[in-house]
Design an enzyme around this catalytic site. Structure first.
Site, mmCIF file in Angstrom:
data_model
loop_
_atom_site.group_PDB
_atom_site.id
_atom_site.type_symbol
_atom_site.label_atom_id
_atom_site.label_comp_id
_atom_site.label_asym_id
_atom_site.label_seq_id
_atom_site.Cartn_x
_atom_site.Cartn_y
_atom_site.Cartn_z
ATOM 1 N N HIS A 269 4.381 -2.986 2.617
ATOM 2 C CA HIS A 269 3.695 -4.096 1.788
ATOM 3 C C HIS A 269 4.512 -5.167 1.367
ATOM 4 O O HIS A 269 5.585 -4.770 0.987
ATOM 5 C CB HIS A 269 2.618 -3.548 0.766
ATOM 6 C CG HIS A 269 1.613 -4.610 0.356
ATOM 7 N ND1 HIS A 269 1.565 -5.701 -0.276
ATOM 8 C CD2 HIS A 269 0.317 -4.420 0.646
ATOM 9 C CE1 HIS A 269 0.521 -6.384 -0.440
ATOM 10 N NE2 HIS A 269 -0.434 -5.612 0.379
ATOM 11 N N ASP A 326 -4.527 0.465 3.797
ATOM 12 C CA ASP A 326 -4.829 0.704 5.261
ATOM 13 C C ASP A 326 -4.725 2.180 5.776
ATOM 14 O O ASP A 326 -5.007 2.631 6.818
ATOM 15 C CB ASP A 326 -4.393 -0.035 6.423
ATOM 16 C CG ASP A 326 -4.749 -1.692 6.092
ATOM 17 O OD1 ASP A 326 -4.243 -2.362 6.150
ATOM 18 O OD2 ASP A 326 -6.126 -1.568 5.798
HETATM 19 C C1 SDX Z 1 -2.664 -5.530 4.267
HETATM 20 O O1 SDX Z 1 -0.557 -9.307 1.880
HETATM 21 C C2 SDX Z 1 -1.656 -8.494 1.526
HETATM 22 O O2 SDX Z 1 -1.948 -8.361 0.296
HETATM 23 C C3 SDX Z 1 -2.291 -7.743 2.716
HETATM 24 C C4 SDX Z 1 -3.222 -6.604 2.225
HETATM 25 C C5 SDX Z 1 -4.515 -7.109 1.532
HETATM 26 O O3 SDX Z 1 -5.276 -6.372 0.948
HETATM 27 O O4 SDX Z 1 -4.782 -8.300 2.040
HETATM 28 O O5 SDX Z 1 -2.651 -5.670 1.314
HETATM 29 C C6 SDX Z 1 -3.720 -5.864 3.384
HETATM 30 O O6 SDX Z 1 -2.547 -6.225 5.197
HETATM 31 C C7 SDX Z 1 -1.709 -4.433 4.362
HETATM 32 C C8 SDX Z 1 -0.467 -4.185 5.158
HETATM 33 C C9 SDX Z 1 -1.144 -3.271 6.506
HETATM 34 N N1 SDX Z 1 -0.220 -3.560 7.388
HETATM 35 C C10 SDX Z 1 0.522 -2.446 7.741
HETATM 36 O O7 SDX Z 1 0.379 -1.252 7.211
HETATM 37 C C11 SDX Z 1 1.477 -2.632 8.990
HETATM 38 C C12 SDX Z 1 2.810 -1.810 8.837
HETATM 39 N N2 SDX Z 1 3.306 -2.389 7.892
HETATM 40 C C13 SDX Z 1 4.300 -3.528 8.068
HETATM 41 O O8 SDX Z 1 4.136 -4.093 9.321
HETATM 42 C C14 SDX Z 1 5.078 -4.161 7.002
HETATM 43 O O9 SDX Z 1 5.240 -3.428 5.978
HETATM 44 C C15 SDX Z 1 4.304 -5.479 6.439
HETATM 45 C C16 SDX Z 1 3.920 -6.486 7.370
HETATM 46 C C17 SDX Z 1 2.944 -4.822 5.785
HETATM 47 C C18 SDX Z 1 5.288 -6.042 5.242
HETATM 48 O O10 SDX Z 1 6.335 -6.540 5.999
HETATM 49 P P1 SDX Z 1 7.388 -7.141 5.010
HETATM 50 O O11 SDX Z 1 7.181 -7.295 3.677
HETATM 51 O O12 SDX Z 1 7.606 -8.469 5.968
HETATM 52 O O13 SDX Z 1 8.526 -6.015 5.307
HETATM 53 P P2 SDX Z 1 9.622 -6.453 6.347
HETATM 54 O O14 SDX Z 1 9.122 -6.371 7.847
HETATM 55 O O15 SDX Z 1 10.611 -7.528 5.670
HETATM 56 O O16 SDX Z 1 10.406 -5.054 6.472
HETATM 57 C C19 SDX Z 1 11.751 -4.651 5.321
HETATM 58 C C20 SDX Z 1 12.140 -3.366 6.092
HETATM 59 C C21 SDX Z 1 12.499 -3.698 7.662
HETATM 60 O O17 SDX Z 1 13.651 -2.710 8.158
HETATM 61 P P3 SDX Z 1 15.348 -3.440 7.941
HETATM 62 O O18 SDX Z 1 15.223 -4.563 8.820
HETATM 63 O O19 SDX Z 1 15.448 -3.632 6.508
HETATM 64 O O20 SDX Z 1 16.043 -1.885 8.565
HETATM 65 O O21 SDX Z 1 11.174 -2.090 6.247
HETATM 66 C C22 SDX Z 1 10.743 -1.839 7.188
HETATM 67 C C23 SDX Z 1 11.502 -3.352 8.427
HETATM 68 O O22 SDX Z 1 11.777 -2.638 9.675
HETATM 69 N N3 SDX Z 1 9.537 -1.732 7.511
HETATM 70 C C24 SDX Z 1 8.847 -0.779 8.208
HETATM 71 C C25 SDX Z 1 7.586 -0.931 8.186
HETATM 72 N N4 SDX Z 1 7.361 -1.940 7.286
HETATM 73 C C26 SDX Z 1 8.550 -2.447 6.999
HETATM 74 N N5 SDX Z 1 9.539 0.200 8.987
HETATM 75 C C27 SDX Z 1 8.800 1.055 9.678
HETATM 76 N N6 SDX Z 1 7.229 1.113 9.474
HETATM 77 C C28 SDX Z 1 6.733 0.166 8.526
HETATM 78 N N7 SDX Z 1 5.318 -0.018 8.452
#
Ligand code: SDX
Length: 392
Positions: A269, A326
């Site tokens: 998140h 989710d």
């Molecule tokens: C919702 O904003 C809100 O409030 C949204 C929400 C709401 O109520 O409106 O809460 C609802 O959208 C919840 C989120 C649902 N999405 C998912 O579950 C999809 C999976 N999650 C990711 O795509 C991700 O975690 C996000 C999009 C939710 C957040 O992404 P960020 O904050 O931009 O994190 P990032 O992409 O910068 O990642 C940081 C690190 C990276 O690794 P490194 O580059 O440091 O090696 O964490 C890793 C990412 O690769 N990472 C994940 C991951 N999420 C981040 N690795 C594996 N699986 C994941 N889900």
């Protein structure tokens, strides 16, 4: 560059905002609606009470809630011209695509609306809170070729949703109280979440004084993506691909190796760097609802094993990746008989309350300014066309 907007004290709003609706403490995993803890509200409140709270700012009195309920029921009627649209969608149209179209179409019916008029705003908020669940159920009925059911005056918000989703004119439909309680909780958990992508979309669209029905349609479009509200549908797909708990270690290894297209959906998140408090509630709710409905879903065991393995693995702990709202919600919706394709529609139905509340808060501000996010320019310096040879 960090994905957060700056707030220009000169009120030349360049993006995000001041808001009194939802407070999130990411490191502590706290979420408050108008100061009330969301887990407490799930435990003690009805969805319509929380909708009133988000919109107005205070808990409704018995009389205020009765009046609000009456108003919402009155506005659950949808113009027959919008209803007629459903017969034109292709049979395999994704329900979220239908929702973008039909909510946008409400701006054809209510085009005279003046967002700067307080009465018009209040009316738009009530109409959207009332009509979106009806449109959501009609999107489902259209996708299975069944007749669309009209809402009933004798049912609560959650009961009406279940009735319009699953009743047919051919048989007596009894609302299951366990399912109604689960829908009530789901609605409250997803109602608002401060300036997430879809809410920011609604605010930016509304800041130009655009028609609010069109702004909410824009919010639906933004929520649809798998990185946002579409994640609940993506989690089920992920769990089905893993199949059994024994396959979890291989899946986790693929995630850590950043195998193309492999993400732990429902984890991570932008704001919570701790366990999403809504996910905690949802996790307890899923076990309770499946137990009360006498349902064994093998995907629950896969989800529980996957969570256990991930939370014990430094890769996830170091990146502060925890379950978000989710992660478990789809398993509960499946138990209620709701198809995966409707999961994000459910999210949109609930988040409509937050979107209209945030839109109303912004448009009611005096001197509302159009949102105009800025950028960091990384393109070429100025150059002369006549001196350029062209690529290649
Ligand atoms: C919702 O904003 C809100 O409030 C949204 C929400 C709401 O109520 O409106 O809460 C609802 O959208 C919840 C989120 C649902 N999405 C998912 O579950 C999809 C999976 N999650 C990711 O795509 C991700 O975690 C996000 C999009 C939710 C957040 O992404 P960020 O904050 O931009 O994190 P990032 O992409 O910068 O990642 C940081 C690190 C990276 O690794 P490194 O580059 O440091 O090696 O964490 C890793 C990412 O690769 N990472 C994940 C991951 N999420 C981040 N690795 C594996 N699986 C994941 N889900």
């Amino acid at each position: 560059a960090t994905g957060y907007f700056s707030y220009d004290p000169g009120f030349t709003c360049t993006g995000s905002c001041l808001s009194a609706i939802t407070f999130i403490d990411g490191p502590k995993g706290v979420c408050l609606y108008r100061g009330y803890s969301v887990p407490d509200l799930v435990d003690q409140a009805q969805a319509l009470e929380v909708a009133y709270l988000l919109l107005v700012g205070e808990k409704p009195s018995v009389a205020q809630l009765a009046e609000f309920r009456k108003e919402i029921q009155k506005h659950m009627l949808v113009h027959e011209k919008v209803k007629a649209m459903f017969s034109n969608f292709t049979i395999n149209a994704h329900p979220m695509a239908i929702m973008v179209a039909v909510i946008g179409a409400l701006s054809c019916i209510f085009s005279e609306l003046d967002p700067l008029d307080e009465e018009h705003r209040w009316l738009a908020c009530k109409r959207l809170i009332a009509k979106v669940p009806v449109l959501a159920c009609w999107a489902y009925k259209t996708s299975i070729g069944q007749p669309m059911m009209y809402p009933r005056a004798d049912l609560s918000f959650a009961e009406n949703f279940l009735y319009m989703m699953f009743a047919t004119p051919m048989e007596e439909y009894q609302v299951n109280p366990v399912a109604a309680k689960a829908i009530n909780a789901f609605m409250i958990l997803h109602m608002d979440h401060e300036q997430n992508a879809s809410t920011s979309t609604v605010r930016i669209a509304g800041s130009s004084q655009a028609n609010p029905y069109a702004c909410i349609a824009a919010g639906v479009a933004s929520l649809w993506g798998p990185a946002h509200g579409g994640a609940n549908e993506a989690v089920i797909k992920m769990l089905e691909e893993i199949g059994v708990p024994e396959n979890v270690p291989n899946f986790v290894a693929d995630v850590k190796a950043k195998k193309e297209g492999v993400r732990l959906m429902g984890f991570g998140h932008r704001v919570y760097k701790n366990y999403d408090p809504r996910a905690k509630v949802m996790k307890g709710l899923v076990a309770q609802v499946l137990q009360e409905l006498g349902i064994e879903d093998p995907l629950l065991k896969v989800a529980q094993e996957l969570e256990k393995v991930a939370l014990a693995d430094d890769y996830f702990v170091q990146r502060k990746l925890y379950p978000n709202v989710d992660y478990y919600s789809g398993i509960m919706l499946r138990a209620l008989g709701i198809p995966t394709s409707m999961f994000t529609v459910m999210f949109a139905m609930s988040r409509t309350v937050g979107w209209v509340s945030q839109w109303n808060e912004m448009v009611s501000e005096g001197q509302m300014r159009i949102g105009r996010p800025r950028q960091l320019y990384v393109g070429p310096k100025e150059r002369k066309w006549s001196e350029s040879k062209g690529a290649g």
